[in-house]
Scaffold this motif. Structure first.
Motif, mmCIF file in Angstrom:
data_model
loop_
_atom_site.group_PDB
_atom_site.id
_atom_site.type_symbol
_atom_site.label_atom_id
_atom_site.label_comp_id
_atom_site.label_asym_id
_atom_site.label_seq_id
_atom_site.Cartn_x
_atom_site.Cartn_y
_atom_site.Cartn_z
ATOM 1 N N SER A 37 0.982 -1.328 0.096
ATOM 2 C CA SER A 37 -0.153 -0.099 -0.018
ATOM 3 C C SER A 37 0.885 1.313 -0.079
ATOM 4 O O SER A 37 1.774 1.352 0.624
ATOM 5 N N THR A 38 0.749 2.189 -0.763
ATOM 6 C CA THR A 38 1.038 3.501 -0.712
ATOM 7 C C THR A 38 0.587 4.520 0.443
ATOM 8 O O THR A 38 1.128 5.473 0.555
ATOM 9 N N LYS A 39 -0.277 4.084 1.042
ATOM 10 C CA LYS A 39 -0.871 4.921 2.039
ATOM 11 C C LYS A 39 -0.836 4.180 3.466
ATOM 12 O O LYS A 39 -0.626 5.029 4.364
ATOM 13 N N LYS A 71 5.883 3.440 -3.036
ATOM 14 C CA LYS A 71 6.120 2.064 -3.051
ATOM 15 C C LYS A 71 7.149 1.656 -2.324
ATOM 16 O O LYS A 71 7.550 0.646 -1.945
ATOM 17 N N MET A 92 -2.675 -2.211 7.340
ATOM 18 C CA MET A 92 -3.331 -1.756 6.147
ATOM 19 C C MET A 92 -5.029 -1.319 6.622
ATOM 20 O O MET A 92 -5.639 -0.396 5.777
#
Length: 145
Positions: A37-39, A71, A92
């Motif tokens: 996840s980029t967040k 990433k 996540m």
């Protein structure tokens, strides 16, 4: 005579100012690649006590890093000289927990220093350790499973 004393003090002070004591720490650049996840927040658990490795709440240091749309993250950190290991997870669902299944296996992405990929059991400290010795060290960890 006084001129010599003053000159000696000036030279001695200049030499002391140029002297730097040996360092007891080293800069470690922890580079985490292939983030799912980029967040979602990445939690990095640092251990320098073999017996504490992966024991709940027994880490030496915990760092939180937001990937900010990337990433990959890089965390520069000064660590005391010695043997270290890193375990990391990516939260996540942002619940500030390492979610696990009924067998205790994390259901969220995780990884270890030296890119150790456990099959049937959690890795031990010796598999994941790296040495900090006062010089800059790069530790690259891939989240790819």
């Amino acid at each position: 005579m006084k001129i010599h004393q003053v000159a000696f003090l000036a030279v001695g002070s200049a030499l002391l100012g140029a002297w730097t004591p040996p360092t007891n720490t080293g800069l470690v650049q922890v580079v985490v690649t292939d983030l799912p996840s980029t967040k979602a927040t990445v939690k990095l658990y640092f251990y320098n006590v073999k017996e504490n490795f992966l024991k709940r709440g027994s880490y030496t240091m915990l760092k939180y890093v937001k990937p900010a749309g990337s990433k990959q993250i890089t965390l520069p950190i000064d660590l005391p000289n010695g043997e270290w290991a890193v375990a990391l997870t990516q939260d996540m669902n942002d619940n500030d927990l390492v979610d696990k299944n009924f067998m205790g296996i994390p259901t969220e992405p995780y990884a270890f220093s030296n890119n150790v990929r456990p099959k049937l059991a959690a890795p031990d400290f010796d598999e994941c350790k790296f040495v900090v010795n006062g010089t800059t060290k790069v530790v690259t960890i891939s989240m790819k499973k």
